[in-house]
Structure formats: structure tokens, C-alpha cells
Design a protein around this motif. Structure first.
Motif, short mmCIF file in Angstrom:
data_model
loop_
_atom_site.label_atom_id
_atom_site.label_comp_id
_atom_site.label_asym_id
_atom_site.label_seq_id
_atom_site.Cartn_x
_atom_site.Cartn_y
_atom_site.Cartn_z
N GLN A 39 0.85 -1.18 0.00
CA GLN A 39 0.00 0.00 0.00
C GLN A 39 0.89 1.23 0.00
O GLN A 39 1.83 1.33 0.80
N THR A 40 0.59 2.16 -0.90
CA THR A 40 1.40 3.37 -1.01
C THR A 40 0.49 4.60 -1.01
O THR A 40 -0.61 4.58 -1.56
N VAL A 41 0.98 5.67 -0.39
CA VAL A 41 0.31 6.97 -0.39
C VAL A 41 1.34 8.02 -0.80
O VAL A 41 2.44 8.05 -0.24
N ASP A 42 0.98 8.84 -1.77
CA ASP A 42 1.86 9.92 -2.21
C ASP A 42 1.09 11.23 -2.19
O ASP A 42 -0.03 11.32 -2.70
N ILE A 43 1.71 12.25 -1.61
CA ILE A 43 1.15 13.60 -1.60
C ILE A 43 2.20 14.54 -2.17
O ILE A 43 3.32 14.60 -1.66
N VAL A 44 1.84 15.25 -3.23
CA VAL A 44 2.77 16.16 -3.88
C VAL A 44 2.06 17.49 -4.12
O VAL A 44 0.95 17.52 -4.65
N ILE A 45 2.69 18.57 -3.71
CA ILE A 45 2.20 19.91 -3.99
C ILE A 45 3.23 20.61 -4.87
O ILE A 45 4.41 20.66 -4.53
N GLU A 46 2.77 21.10 -6.00
CA GLU A 46 3.69 21.74 -6.94
C GLU A 46 3.22 23.15 -7.27
O GLU A 46 2.01 23.44 -7.25
N HIS A 47 4.17 23.99 -7.56
CA HIS A 47 3.84 25.35 -7.98
C HIS A 47 4.43 25.61 -9.34
O HIS A 47 5.51 25.12 -9.69
N LEU A 48 3.70 26.38 -10.14
CA LEU A 48 4.16 26.75 -11.46
C LEU A 48 5.02 28.01 -11.35
O LEU A 48 5.48 28.35 -10.27
N ASN A 49 5.23 28.65 -12.46
CA ASN A 49 6.21 29.75 -12.46
C ASN A 49 5.90 30.84 -11.45
O ASN A 49 4.83 31.44 -11.47
N ILE A 50 6.85 31.07 -10.56
CA ILE A 50 6.83 32.21 -9.64
C ILE A 50 8.19 32.87 -9.76
O ILE A 50 9.19 32.39 -9.22
N LYS A 51 8.25 33.94 -10.53
CA LYS A 51 9.51 34.64 -10.78
C LYS A 51 10.59 33.67 -11.26
O LYS A 51 11.68 33.58 -10.71
N SER A 52 10.23 32.89 -12.27
CA SER A 52 11.13 31.94 -12.94
C SER A 52 11.43 30.69 -12.11
O SER A 52 12.28 29.89 -12.49
N ARG A 106 9.94 27.14 -10.39
CA ARG A 106 8.87 26.16 -10.30
C ARG A 106 9.41 24.98 -9.49
O ARG A 106 10.60 24.68 -9.54
N GLY A 107 8.56 24.35 -8.74
CA GLY A 107 9.06 23.27 -7.90
C GLY A 107 7.94 22.46 -7.28
O GLY A 107 6.76 22.64 -7.59
N GLN A 108 8.31 21.59 -6.38
CA GLN A 108 7.35 20.71 -5.72
C GLN A 108 7.93 20.19 -4.41
O GLN A 108 9.16 20.15 -4.23
N PHE A 109 7.04 19.81 -3.51
CA PHE A 109 7.45 19.17 -2.28
C PHE A 109 6.34 18.21 -1.88
O PHE A 109 5.19 18.31 -2.34
N GLY A 110 6.68 17.25 -1.04
CA GLY A 110 5.68 16.27 -0.65
C GLY A 110 6.28 15.13 0.14
O GLY A 110 7.41 15.20 0.64
N GLU A 135 13.36 22.28 -6.35
CA GLU A 135 13.06 23.57 -6.94
C GLU A 135 13.85 23.72 -8.23
O GLU A 135 15.00 23.25 -8.33
N ARG A 136 13.23 24.40 -9.20
CA ARG A 136 13.88 24.59 -10.49
C ARG A 136 13.80 26.05 -10.90
O ARG A 136 12.75 26.69 -10.75
N TYR A 137 14.91 26.56 -11.38
CA TYR A 137 15.00 27.93 -11.88
C TYR A 137 15.08 27.88 -13.40
O TYR A 137 15.98 27.19 -13.95
#
Length: 779
Positions: A425-438, A440-444, A474-476
Motif C-alpha cells: 500500500q502506497t500513499v503519495d502527496i505532492v504539492i507543486e507550484h508553477l512559475n513564480i519569478k522563474s 517552479r518546484g514541488q514538495f511532498g 526547486e527549479r529555476y
């Protein structure tokens, strides 16, 4: 005789090239995506996307989606036109299938806020991503997942005969490769070298390989890379479509039938579905001179998916079942030590007089794998998205020895000697954001619970495995430069249960560590990219590596674990240059891996005799090692109708602990493919003919006196293929005929566990027929 084959193939090929090629080369690429309101994140229905080169126009549907197909490589300009916005022009370089999400400012004033998302942060990494898409996959239908992936440079397979193959990336396999099946981490009984992934390849419309350590996003164990098995998105237009694939193979007289049906009903907006199924049956495999007794296979697989999507949220459900019965080559099971040693040096197995049959006898394996998942996504704001995913997997593996129990009563029951059931059994939670002043990234975070239970004879213990981890990356992003950094922490608790004599032993082990990576993409020109990635990954020893002890009939060997094994860790650097001038692609990848406590199977000095027979012995050991290499690919088009592709893979591995080479690494290999293609008429399209040659060198870089038999000689395999698309009224068919090992070369591969006993598969002709279906389509 073989020279005649060479001459015949060349004559046919060059006659084909002398045809009057009246049509231009095929244009296989696509451009798709969604148009989204930058201010409120809503999909913009009714947006016009106009290609300036030919005025081809697409209008976005209720989900803001658009799709252009049959595009040639090149630079294009598109006009984006929507009510309330000024016309906006975007330039797109099409060098592969491309997907953009266009975030359009719904305003007549702010025209400088166009934000194009051409890469999803959880898929495209700073590592090189190699893909097999629909047309390339069509040429592999009927093969195993591992065999299909061998088309990608740097990917090989660890084989157990001709019917079982496990993917290897840069010489690493098993627990060091993570397979994501429709977004789910594939979990089964990975501990056996003959335990191939329980995945129906017909599910996939795209196979991707991300090379290099990917543990930050996907968790520990992704040390060599990640394999993505990806179906198409569920349809978002009002239609019911599908396809039927039929495959027939001469060697083994194998037949495969697979079908898929999918739809979206306009009366229930946002609801879409897909059903799929496959049946496969094959008989005894033949080498150039003899049959391999008891090598039949039978598979029955199916899956279905449901989705419901609204503007700011969506939910999907998916279920699949994989069922397989695989015969194990009986010539790998020897009765005494003398016969076993003779078999290592013999040219033929003892039962080389076998004949063809579809019957599967002992020894054999029976495998069932269930996967169920649900995924929910929510747009928290125009720039923030939350994804929650839960999956359940249940794997049953039954292995039957060559001989039934001596007791008549036990023999009558016909129970498997090894019977393993593992639930995950697996559970994954990921929150990502699109471009914010160049940026973009995710955490979870993720959590996995596994329970393994065995029945019958002991080989791998019962265990409970609990693993959790958290990550952030995070990505620039700028026009000519992308930088990425990520870090992850994982913790694992493993409790095992087994008997030593009459005493129940319950060891409990805890492992934890940090993974990280730093990467960049440098883009000095539109057609020139440099990828550089540095990272560290780790994995805990698996239960079989720690505690296995006994006969493993699937590979015909005795395996023994070591309860004192430590955490394995790697430091990896990968560098890739990708140059794509007009009509050509050149890709060069360099990689280097430094391992501490690398876990591997080492052959013992002598085989052993048991009441079940005589078997070679393999012990799990650890060493400090390095694995380095080069992958190269060059593809170019000539005269718009000829495509030449050459590939090379060079790998070197060294065992610091013994100051010698590392055992069981792939040897160098090279390939050349020449393809000619044209269109003959409106009803005969995409006609092609292809010839290929692959040369695999002898693996002489091995520790001295370390194996039961010397490495096999180098060999070369010639292949050929012809095919095209044909229209019969309104119905289209895609038909191809492929010949592999065309010269019926007798060879043994160093990475085949049965090469100790027999040759590999001989020549094989494969006929493939694909029937696209349109049941209903609302214009």
C-alpha cells in the motif's frame, strides 16, 4: 548460405530505394497542450490556435486542450486568439512530441505575461530522458517490457532464457531501478533475477527511461534510473475509439491479441473511461539446432480506468491485473554434480531431443499481480496544484520444482514448493507550484507498507516493511538555462520472521539516509542542449539479500544471503549533450557511479548437491565498486526518404575490494539500422523497409576464475522489417513483418542465466497487425 541471405537482403533494400519516391518523409511529431487563464487558472474553451505556416487551426475544447499532429521537425509560429485578449504569437521548436500549457493573461493590457510551461517538473528532469513512443512501440508489440526497452541506448536486459527479461540501466538492475506503472511504483517479488516486471506492455503508449539517480522525487532505490510506463491521457473529446493489435511469432508459434477501447461522453461532461485486455500464448522456443524443453508461456491481462474532471479538480481510478504462467527450461535442472559440470561445457543440453508443444510442465511459475489506484488533484490557485494518490498492489508468485514430492499423497495435491504473497500500500502527496519569478518546484511525502507471507518451503522469510520519506525540489528556468536542486529524507523499518531449527527468529532493522541531486540544462542554441546532473542515492538491503537460503528453481541455482549486509550508497554524475541540426540527432551521454557497499551475487567455488539435484551456488556479497560508461546515438535523414541510426554502448566496471573487474556487467555493443520510407498512394501510406545489425562483444572483463563457465563468444544479429499503413475503404490497417536473428546465428549471451546450459533463441519472424477503431465520433 549466410552470405546468400546478406546479398538477398541488400538487393531487396536497394531496389526499394530506387523506387520513385514522390512523397516527402513522414512527419511523426505532435504539438499539444492547454490554454489557461493566468488570472484565475481556468481552462479557456474556444481559443483559436493558428499555425502561421499553413493556417491550420485548432479550437480548444471545454478543458482548454488543443492538439496538432503530423508535424515535421522545425520551427513554427502559432497565433493564440481568444475573446478579451489581443492576438499573441508564440514560437515553438518542434524536435519531438511537444506539450505546452499556455497561460494567457485574460486582459487587453498586460501582454508581457505570457508563461509557457513546456516541461512538467515531475517528469522532465535535468537527466537525459529517452522515450519510445507510439510508432516505435508498435514495432515491439508482443515482446516483453524488457525487450522493448532495449531499443534505448544504455538499456540492456538480464535474461532467464527467451521468455523472461529484467531491464538493466547502465549495468544496474533489480532494486536499483524503479518502474512507475501508470504513475505507481511497481511492487512485487523483485528479488529474483527471473522475476520480470508484472506489466502488460500493451498498456503503454509511451515508455520513458530517465537515466541516473532519481531518488529525490521517486524515493530510495532509484539509483540507476526510472522507467515510466505511461498510457495516453484519458480522452477529453466526445468519441469512442480504440485499437486491436494482433501478433504472431514463428519461433514458439506464439500468438498475441490485445484490444483497447476508450471514450468520453458529451452528455456527461468531464467523464471518461478506458478498458484494455491482452491474451498471449506461446510454445516451446527453438534455438538454431534444438528446442528448449518446457519454455512455453501464457498470459491473460486486463485493465480499466475511469476519470472525472472539472475545471479546478479531477479524480481518476485505475485497476489492472496481470496473470502469467511461464515454463522454466528443464535443462537447467541437473540430477548430480558430474552431469552439472558436464552441462557447463557441453554444446547441447541433455534433453536437446525435445519437440514442440504448448504444454507447460514442471518446473514452472504462476504469477498474478493486481494493482488498484485512485488519484485526486486540486488547483489550489492559478499557480499551485495538490496531488494525492493511493495505490494497493497484491502479488502472488507460485514456483513449482521440476520433481513432485516423493510422497504420493503430497504429489497428488500438486502444491507449489515456493508460494509467496506480498501486499503493498502506497500513499503519495505532492504539492507543486508553477512559475513564480522563474521558479517552479514541488514538495511532498510518501509512505509504503508491505507485508510478505510465504507458504511451503523456506527461501525468503515473512516480513513487514514500512517506509516513509519527504522531499523538496526547486527549479529555476530561463530561456537558455535551467537549474534544479532537490533533497529527500527516507526511513525504512524491516521486520522479518523465520525459523532456525525450531527457534523463531524475528530480526528488526532500521535504515535511514538522505538523497540529493543538483542538475542543470544549458541551452546555448535551440538545437543544442547540455544536461549535467550530480547526485547521491541509497538503498537498504532487501530481505532476499539478507536472509535467502536454498534452491531457487526459477534460475536453477542455490542462493544464500548475508544478514550482515549494510546500506548501499552511490554518488553519480551524468553529462549529456544533445545536438539536433536539421534532419539529424546526435546524443552523447557520459556517466560515472561510485558505490560503497554494492550488493551483488558472487558465484561460489563449487556447485552443491541436494536432494533436489545439483545446482550452482551464488552468495550475496558487498564491495566498493565503480561503474562508468558511454551511450551514443546518431540519427540522420538522407534525401527525405532514408533514415540511418547508429548506437553504441560502452561500459566499464571495477571492484575495488578485490582489485579486479566486477562480475555480471554487460559487454560493449554497437548497432546500425538503415530505414527507407515513402508514400505510394492515398490507400498505401507510410511504407518502409528496414535492415539492422547489432554486434555484441565478448565480455572478457571479468574476475579470473570467478564463474562456472567462461563468457560466451562475441556475436552479431541481423534483422529486417517491412511494413506500412493500408486503407480498405474507411478502415485503416497497419501491417509489419519483422525478422530477428535472420541468419539463425547460434549464440549465448553473457547476461542470460541459462547460457550455462543452452543457446539463445534462433530466427524468429513476427507479423503485426494494428486495427485503429472509431466507434463513435461527434464532429
Amino acid at each position: 548460405m549466410k552470405q546468400r541471405y546478406h546479398v538477398l537482403i541488400l538487393v531487396v533494400f536497394f531496389l526499394f530505394l530506387r523506387l520513385n519516391f514522390s512523397a516527402q518523409g513522414t512527419c511523426p511529431f505532435s504539438f499539444s497542450g492547454r490554454v489557461i487563464d493566468l488570472d484565475d487558472g481556468k481552462e479557456l474553451e474556444g481559443t483559436f490556435i493558428i499555425m502561421q505556416e499553413n493556417n491550420q487551426t485548432q479550437i480548444t475544447n471545454e478543458h482548454g486542450s488543443f492538439h496538432f499532429s503530423n508535424l515535421c521537425a522545425g520551427n513554427y509560429q502559432f497565433i493564440v486568439r481568444h475573446v478579451g485578449c489581443r492576438d499573441t504569437v508564440i514560437s515553438v521548436s518542434i524536435l519531438k512530441d511537444t506539450r505546452f500549457n499556455i497561460k494567457l493573461p485574460h486582459s487587453a493590457v498586460e501582454l508581457n505575461q505570457i508563461d509557457i510551461m513546456d516541461k512538467q517538473p515531475d517528469i522532465i528532469k535535468t537527466q537525459t530522458v529517452n522515450e519510445l513512443k507510439s510508432k516505435e512501440l508498435d514495432g515491439t508489440r508482443g515482446q516483453t517490457l524488457g525487450e522493448a526497452l532495449k531499443l534505448i541506448s544504455g538499456v540492456t536486459t538480464l535474461n532467464t532464457g527467451s521468455t523472461i527479461s529484467k531491464p538493466m540501466i547502465h549495468g544496474m538492475q533489480g532494486y536499483r531501478i524503479l518502474i512507475l506503472n501508470n504513475g505507481i511504483r511497481q511492487e512485487g517479488q523483485q528479488w529474483g533475477n527471473e522475476h520480470a516486471p508484472e506489466i502488460d506492455p500493451f498498456i503503454a503508449q509511451k515508455l520513458s527511461v530517465i537515466k541516473g539517480a532519481n531518488s529525490v522525487r521517486y524515493g530510495s532505490d532509484a539509483m540507476a534510473g526510472v522507467i515510466l510506463v505511461e498510457p495516453n491521457d484519458l480522452p477529453d473529446t466526445a468519441a469512442v475509439t480504440g485499437e486491436i493489435n494482433l501478433v504472431g511469432m514463428s519461433n514458439g508459434q506464439t500468438g498475441v491479441a490485445s484490444g483497447i477501447l476508450q471514450g468520453n461522453f458529451d452528455k456527461i461532461k468531464g467523464f471518461n473511461w478506458r478498458v484494455q485486455g491482452t491474451y498471449k500464448k506461446g510454445g516451446t522456443i527453438k534455438t538454431p539446432t534444438y528446442y528448449l524443453k518446457n519454455t512455453g508461456v501464457e498470459e491473460m491481462n486486463f485493465s480499466y480506468a475511469l476519470g472525472y474532471h472539472r475545471k479546478n479538480w479531477g479524480i481518476e481510478g485505475y485497476y489492472s491485473q496481470f496473470n502469467s504462467t511461464i515454463g522454466i527450461f528443464s535443462g537447467a535442472h541437473i540430477g548430480n554434480l558430474t552431469d552439472l559440470k558436464n552441462a557447463f561445457s557441453a554444446n547441447k543440453p541433455q534433453d536437446s531431443l525435445a519437440t514442440f508443444t504448448y504444454e507447460i510442465d514442471r518446473p514452472y511459475q504462476n504469477i498474478s499481480h493486481e494493482l488498484a489506484k485512485t488519484k485526486f488533484h486540486l488547483h489550489l490557485s492559478p499557480r499551485w496544484i495538490a496531488n494525492v494518490q493511493y495505490a494497493y498492489q497484491y502479488n502472488i508468485r507460485k514456483e513449482y520444482d521440476k520433481h513432485k514430492p516423493l510422497s504420493n499423497s503430497l504429489a497428488a495435491i500438486d502444491k507449489p514448493e515456493l508460494d509467496y504473497r506480498i501486499s503493498s500500500q502506497t500513499v503519495d502527496i505532492v504539492i507543486e507550484h508553477l512559475n513564480i519569478k522563474s521558479f517552479r518546484g514541488q514538495f511532498g511525502g510518501s509512505y509504503m507498507n508491505q507485508k510478505n507471507v510465504y507458504l511451503g518451503r523456506f527461501f525468503v522469510p515473512n516480513f513487514i516493511n514500512n517506509t516513509w520519506g519527504v522531499f523538496a525540489s526547486e527549479r529555476y528556468v530561463k530561456q537558455h538555462l535551467e537549474l534544479e536542486a532537490g533533497i529527500r529524507y527516507d526511513q525504512k523499518n524491516l521486520r522479518s520472521f523465520y525459523y532456525i531449527g525450531n527457534n523463531l527468529v524475528k530480526p528488526e532493522l532500521d535504515f535511514s539516509n538522505i538523497s540529493w541531486n543538483i542538475g542543470s540544462i544549458i541551452k546555448p542554441k535551440n538545437n543544442l542542449n547540455f544536461f549535467i546532473n550530480v547526485g547521491s542515492a541509497w538503498r537498504a538491503p532487501a530481505p532476499n539479500e539478507l536472509y535467502s537460503n536454498g534452491v531457487h528453481h526459477g534460475v536453477g541455482s542455490i542462493e544464500r544471503g548475508d544478514a550482515n549486509l549494510k546500506t548501499e550508497q552511490v554518488y553519480n554524475i551524468t553529462a549529456t549533450s544533445l545536438y539536433q541540426p536539421k534532419k539529424s540527432i546526435f546524443e552523447l551521454t557520459l556517466y560515472h557511479n561510485e558505490f560503497s557497499n554494492f550488493i551483488y551475487m558472487n558465484p561460489a567455488a563449487q556447485p552443491e548437491l541436494t536432494i533436489k539435484g545439483a545446482y550452482p551456488v551464488f552468495n550475496y556479497e558487498q564491495a566498493n565498486v565503480r561503474i562508468s560508461g558511454i551511450d551514443a546515438k546518431l540519427q540522420t535523414q538522407l534525401f527525405n526518404h532514408i533514415e540511418i541510426t547508429s548506437k553504441a554502448m560502452i561500459l566499464r566496471a571495477w571492484n575495488y575490494s578485490i582489485k579486479d573487474y566486477l562480475i555480471y556487467m554487460p559487454s560493449d555493443r554497437y548497432s546500425l539500422d538503415i530505414k527507407g520510407f515513402t508514400t505510394l498512394s492515398g490507400k498505401v501510406d507510410e511504407i518502409y523497409i528496414q535492415a539492422g545489425y547489432q554486434f555484441i562483444t565478448k565480455q572478457w572483463r571479468i574476475p579470473s576464475n570467478s564463474d562456472f563457465a567462461p563468457p560466451p563468444n562475441a556475436y552479431g544479429l541481423l534483422s529486417a522489417e517491412i511494413g506500412g499503413a493500408f486503407a480498405f475503404g474507411k478502415q485503416k490497417l497497419q501491417i509489419s513483418l519483422t525478422a530477428s536473428n535472420l541468419l539463425n546465428e547460434a549464440y549465448r549471451d553473457y547476461l542470460d542465466r541459462f547460457r550455462y546450459f543452452a543457446n539463445s533463441q534462433g530466427k524468429n519472424f513476427t507479423l503485426r497487425i494494428k486495427v485503429p477503431l472509431i466507434i463513435y465520433n461527434k464532429k
